[in-house]
Design a protein around this motif. Structure first.
Motif, PDB file in Angstrom:
ATOM      1  N   VAL A   1      90.729  58.251  92.355  1.00  0.00           N
ATOM      2  CA  VAL A   1      90.352  56.920  92.840  1.00  0.00           C
ATOM      3  C   VAL A   1      91.509  55.945  92.648  1.00  0.00           C
ATOM      4  O   VAL A   1      91.826  55.138  93.537  1.00  0.00           O
ATOM      5  CB  VAL A   1      89.088  56.410  92.123  1.00  0.00           C
ATOM      6  N   LEU A   2      92.159  56.002  91.495  1.00  0.00           N
ATOM      7  CA  LEU A   2      93.291  55.116  91.221  1.00  0.00           C
ATOM      8  C   LEU A   2      94.442  55.363  92.193  1.00  0.00           C
ATOM      9  O   LEU A   2      95.071  54.419  92.689  1.00  0.00           O
ATOM     10  CB  LEU A   2      93.769  55.305  89.787  1.00  0.00           C
ATOM     11  N   LEU A   3      94.716  56.623  92.504  1.00  0.00           N
ATOM     12  CA  LEU A   3      95.795  56.951  93.431  1.00  0.00           C
ATOM     13  C   LEU A   3      95.460  56.492  94.841  1.00  0.00           C
ATOM     14  O   LEU A   3      96.315  55.950  95.553  1.00  0.00           O
ATOM     15  CB  LEU A   3      96.058  58.455  93.405  1.00  0.00           C
ATOM     16  N   HIS A   4      94.223  56.691  95.249  1.00  0.00           N
ATOM     17  CA  HIS A   4      93.774  56.243  96.572  1.00  0.00           C
ATOM     18  C   HIS A   4      93.858  54.719  96.669  1.00  0.00           C
ATOM     19  O   HIS A   4      94.234  54.167  97.711  1.00  0.00           O
ATOM     20  CB  HIS A   4      92.338  56.717  96.802  1.00  0.00           C
TER      21      HIS A   4
ATOM     22  N   PRO B   1      73.851  59.052  85.520  1.00  0.00           N
ATOM     23  CA  PRO B   1      74.396  58.636  84.222  1.00  0.00           C
ATOM     24  C   PRO B   1      74.451  59.741  83.175  1.00  0.00           C
ATOM     25  O   PRO B   1      75.390  59.785  82.384  1.00  0.00           O
ATOM     26  CB  PRO B   1      73.445  57.508  83.789  1.00  0.00           C
ATOM     27  N   VAL B   2      73.481  60.627  83.162  1.00  0.00           N
ATOM     28  CA  VAL B   2      73.474  61.690  82.150  1.00  0.00           C
ATOM     29  C   VAL B   2      74.633  62.650  82.375  1.00  0.00           C
ATOM     30  O   VAL B   2      75.353  63.037  81.447  1.00  0.00           O
ATOM     31  CB  VAL B   2      72.126  62.454  82.181  1.00  0.00           C
ATOM     32  N   GLN B   3      74.872  63.004  83.641  1.00  0.00           N
ATOM     33  CA  GLN B   3      75.935  63.953  83.969  1.00  0.00           C
ATOM     34  C   GLN B   3      77.279  63.274  84.224  1.00  0.00           C
ATOM     35  O   GLN B   3      78.282  63.950  84.421  1.00  0.00           O
ATOM     36  CB  GLN B   3      75.537  64.765  85.205  1.00  0.00           C
ATOM     37  N   ARG B   4      77.314  61.945  84.258  1.00  0.00           N
ATOM     38  CA  ARG B   4      78.528  61.154  84.480  1.00  0.00           C
ATOM     39  C   ARG B   4      79.194  61.551  85.810  1.00  0.00           C
ATOM     40  O   ARG B   4      80.376  61.856  85.882  1.00  0.00           O
ATOM     41  CB  ARG B   4      79.504  61.347  83.313  1.00  0.00           C
ATOM     42  N   ILE B   5      78.383  61.497  86.865  1.00  0.00           N
ATOM     43  CA  ILE B   5      78.843  61.827  88.207  1.00  0.00           C
ATOM     44  C   ILE B   5      78.618  60.629  89.113  1.00  0.00           C
ATOM     45  O   ILE B   5      77.528  60.045  89.138  1.00  0.00           O
ATOM     46  CB  ILE B   5      78.091  63.049  88.772  1.00  0.00           C
ATOM     47  N   ALA B   6      79.647  60.252  89.859  1.00  0.00           N
ATOM     48  CA  ALA B   6      79.555  59.131  90.784  1.00  0.00           C
ATOM     49  C   ALA B   6      79.700  59.625  92.221  1.00  0.00           C
ATOM     50  O   ALA B   6      80.409  60.604  92.487  1.00  0.00           O
ATOM     51  CB  ALA B   6      80.635  58.087  90.483  1.00  0.00           C
ATOM     52  N   LEU B   7      79.032  58.941  93.135  1.00  0.00           N
ATOM     53  CA  LEU B   7      79.142  59.239  94.558  1.00  0.00           C
ATOM     54  C   LEU B   7      79.384  57.941  95.322  1.00  0.00           C
ATOM     55  O   LEU B   7      78.726  56.918  95.063  1.00  0.00           O
ATOM     56  CB  LEU B   7      77.870  59.882  95.113  1.00  0.00           C
ATOM     57  N   LEU B   8      80.325  57.984  96.230  1.00  0.00           N
ATOM     58  CA  LEU B   8      80.559  56.906  97.191  1.00  0.00           C
ATOM     59  C   LEU B   8      81.120  57.587  98.427  1.00  0.00           C
ATOM     60  O   LEU B   8      82.178  58.218  98.362  1.00  0.00           O
ATOM     61  CB  LEU B   8      81.538  55.865  96.652  1.00  0.00           C
ATOM     62  N   ILE B   9      80.425  57.481  99.531  1.00  0.00           N
ATOM     63  CA  ILE B   9      80.758  58.273 100.707  1.00  0.00           C
ATOM     64  C   ILE B   9      81.671  57.503 101.658  1.00  0.00           C
ATOM     65  O   ILE B   9      81.476  56.317 101.912  1.00  0.00           O
ATOM     66  CB  ILE B   9      79.466  58.706 101.443  1.00  0.00           C
TER      67      ILE B   9
ATOM     68  N   THR C   1      88.339  48.131 100.623  1.00  0.00           N
ATOM     69  CA  THR C   1      89.385  48.096  99.597  1.00  0.00           C
ATOM     70  C   THR C   1      88.805  47.752  98.220  1.00  0.00           C
ATOM     71  O   THR C   1      89.113  48.399  97.222  1.00  0.00           O
ATOM     72  CB  THR C   1      90.466  47.072  99.993  1.00  0.00           C
ATOM     73  N   ALA C   2      87.937  46.732  98.188  1.00  0.00           N
ATOM     74  CA  ALA C   2      87.342  46.299  96.926  1.00  0.00           C
ATOM     75  C   ALA C   2      86.430  47.367  96.324  1.00  0.00           C
ATOM     76  O   ALA C   2      86.224  47.395  95.105  1.00  0.00           O
ATOM     77  CB  ALA C   2      86.546  45.010  97.138  1.00  0.00           C
ATOM     78  N   ALA C   3      85.906  48.267  97.162  1.00  0.00           N
ATOM     79  CA  ALA C   3      85.001  49.304  96.672  1.00  0.00           C
ATOM     80  C   ALA C   3      85.680  50.217  95.654  1.00  0.00           C
ATOM     81  O   ALA C   3      85.011  50.793  94.784  1.00  0.00           O
ATOM     82  CB  ALA C   3      84.474  50.133  97.846  1.00  0.00           C
ATOM     83  N   HIS C   4      87.004  50.344  95.738  1.00  0.00           N
ATOM     84  CA  HIS C   4      87.718  51.162  94.745  1.00  0.00           C
ATOM     85  C   HIS C   4      87.542  50.576  93.345  1.00  0.00           C
ATOM     86  O   HIS C   4      87.299  51.305  92.383  1.00  0.00           O
ATOM     87  CB  HIS C   4      89.209  51.231  95.091  1.00  0.00           C
ATOM     88  N   ASP C   5      87.675  49.256  93.237  1.00  0.00           N
ATOM     89  CA  ASP C   5      87.522  48.607  91.933  1.00  0.00           C
ATOM     90  C   ASP C   5      86.082  48.688  91.438  1.00  0.00           C
ATOM     91  O   ASP C   5      85.838  48.871  90.236  1.00  0.00           O
ATOM     92  CB  ASP C   5      87.967  47.148  92.015  1.00  0.00           C
ATOM     93  N   VAL C   6      85.129  48.541  92.359  1.00  0.00           N
ATOM     94  CA  VAL C   6      83.719  48.666  91.956  1.00  0.00           C
ATOM     95  C   VAL C   6      83.450  50.068  91.435  1.00  0.00           C
ATOM     96  O   VAL C   6      82.812  50.251  90.387  1.00  0.00           O
ATOM     97  CB  VAL C   6      82.785  48.344  93.144  1.00  0.00           C
ATOM     98  N   LEU C   7      83.942  51.065  92.142  1.00  0.00           N
ATOM     99  CA  LEU C   7      83.730  52.452  91.736  1.00  0.00           C
ATOM    100  C   LEU C   7      84.304  52.718  90.347  1.00  0.00           C
ATOM    101  O   LEU C   7      83.707  53.446  89.535  1.00  0.00           O
ATOM    102  CB  LEU C   7      84.371  53.385  92.763  1.00  0.00           C
ATOM    103  N   LEU C   8      85.429  52.109  90.057  1.00  0.00           N
ATOM    104  CA  LEU C   8      86.082  52.331  88.762  1.00  0.00           C
ATOM    105  C   LEU C   8      85.333  51.698  87.597  1.00  0.00           C
ATOM    106  O   LEU C   8      85.642  51.974  86.438  1.00  0.00           O
ATOM    107  CB  LEU C   8      87.522  51.807  88.812  1.00  0.00           C
ATOM    108  N   THR C   9      84.330  50.863  87.877  1.00  0.00           N
ATOM    109  CA  THR C   9      83.519  50.293  86.795  1.00  0.00           C
ATOM    110  C   THR C   9      82.476  51.289  86.285  1.00  0.00           C
ATOM    111  O   THR C   9      81.906  51.085  85.210  1.00  0.00           O
ATOM    112  CB  THR C   9      82.802  49.006  87.249  1.00  0.00           C
ATOM    113  N   PHE C  10      82.250  52.354  87.054  1.00  0.00           N
ATOM    114  CA  PHE C  10      81.292  53.373  86.624  1.00  0.00           C
ATOM    115  C   PHE C  10      81.978  54.342  85.654  1.00  0.00           C
ATOM    116  O   PHE C  10      83.143  54.688  85.827  1.00  0.00           O
ATOM    117  CB  PHE C  10      80.743  54.142  87.827  1.00  0.00           C
ATOM    118  N   ASP C  11      81.218  54.782  84.665  1.00  0.00           N
ATOM    119  CA  ASP C  11      81.753  55.685  83.650  1.00  0.00           C
ATOM    120  C   ASP C  11      81.515  57.128  84.095  1.00  0.00           C
ATOM    121  O   ASP C  11      80.529  57.760  83.715  1.00  0.00           O
ATOM    122  CB  ASP C  11      81.061  55.405  82.317  1.00  0.00           C
TER     123      ASP C  11
END
Length: 361
Positions: A264-267, A205-213, A236-246
């Motif tokens: 993520v949006l393009l994928h 959260p401090v660095q605003r970095i997300a990971l999903l492998i 497929t739904a994981a894209h929307d979940v990932l987009l909830t992270f800032d």
């Protein structure tokens, strides 16, 4: 039994078409365009795929080192060999490592050692697949606390014999867990199966970095069969979940570049297009009896052969339509076009319940 009855009806009609349909031979040629083969054909090693668009560009890997280590700020670093990638966080009390891809292997130790003299105190498993955590035993000397989802523990524990290269996690959780070491925080959460059961969403959260492998491949279409997705609706739904992270930066676990929300949006758009194309293929996108007729005629009574012909032409129809729209937009849209469509066709049928000619009659 209903499926076999439906196949029998289609088979009888298709036999007649195989004998008299003016385009039967052409349709059969399409069916044989199957890129899933038992052994490579003579031209498979000579295929010239479409040029990669600039969106797929990788960081430059120093051939002398064999890896690239990038500073993401705030004590966070990522490492890639151009094919795999992972991340580590340097805190005031030790290092948190996320995954240990064996292809990076000892280079990961070099990258960490060139950054800090602090020991690796925590190792997070994103999921149980060996191509991402098969180098975990390299950290045995520092005895890190290994953290993973409970599903990951169960899958690793079920292996017989146990894999010494992937030590069992010491800490597991079901929904959420926060790794706190010194001044670093990494938030872990689970939102159901996607690539595999237990595959985690991770967020600094401090660095605003997300990971999903193994779900989003920045600048590229997914690896074969949608990254070997275990559960396509969750994938497929994981894209929307990932987009909830800032987040500003995204680490995907593969290839030689980082991602952004735009990636993520393009994928996500690619996945939506692929699914829509496969639904269209199943729901009347091709003439079923004409497509499988030659196979039926040549394999009387072989229901598996008939169904393989159906699945192949459905997947090829979907792949052709999708690939034509994504060449030059995402990298390698043509390389695994058929394989990704084939996995989506099966997902559409058995996970989304779009059965086309094999639905309730």
């Amino acid at each position: 039994m209903q499926l076999f009855r439906m196949l029998s009806v289609l088979s009888l009609a298709a036999v007649g078409l195989a004998c008299g349909h003016p385009h039967a031979h052409d349709e059969h040629e399409v069916v044989t365009r199957d890129s899933i083969k038992i052994a490579p054909g003579p031209s498979d090693t000579q295929i010239q795929f479409a040029p990669l668009p600039s969106i797929a560009d990788s960081v430059t890997i120093d051939p002398a080192l064999g890896y690239f280590a990038g500073d993401l700020g705030g004590g966070v670093h990522w490492v890639t060999d151009g094919s795999y990638s992972n991340m580590f966080l340097v805190s005031t009390h030790g290092v948190i490592v996320v995954d240990a891809p064996p292809t990076i292997g000892h280079k990961l130790l070099y990258a960490i050692g060139n950054t800090t003299r602090l020991p690796v105190t925590h190792l997070v498993y994103s999921h149980f697949h060996s191509d991402h955590i098969g180098g975990a035993s390299l950290f045995n000397a520092s005895h890190p606390t290994i953290i993973a989802h409970a599903e990951t523990f169960n899958l690793l524990a079920s292996l017989s014999p146990r894999d010494p290269l992937r030590p069992l996690p010491h800490v597991t959780f079901e929904d959420k867990y926060t790794v706190g070491v010194g001044n670093q925080t990494l938030e872990l959460s689970y939102h159901g199966p996607n690539h595999t059961p237990g595959n985690l969403f991770m967020y600094a959260p401090v660095q605003r970095i997300a990971l999903l492998i193994d779900v989003v491949f920045p600048g590229w279409v997914p690896f074969t069969e949608l990254g070997l997705a275990n559960f396509v609706p969750g994938f497929t739904a994981a894209h929307d979940v990932l987009l909830t992270f800032d987040f500003d930066v995204f680490v995907a676990g593969h290839l030689g570049r980082l991602g952004t929300k735009q990636d993520v949006l393009l994928h996500k758009k690619y996945m939506e297009d692929l699914q829509a194309s496969c639904v269209s293929a199943i729901n009347g996108g091709f003439n079923v009896t004409a497509a499988i007729g030659p196979t039926v005629a040549a394999n009387q009574g072989n229901a598996w052969a008939e169904f393989k012909a159906y699945l192949r032409i459905a997947a090829q129809t979907c792949a052709d339509n999708t690939t034509s729209r994504w060449l030059g937009v995402l990298g390698a849209a043509d390389v695994f076009g058929f394989e990704n469509a084939y996995r989506m066709i099966e997902a559409v049928r058995v996970e989304y319940d779009v059965l086309g000619p094999f639905g309730l009659s």
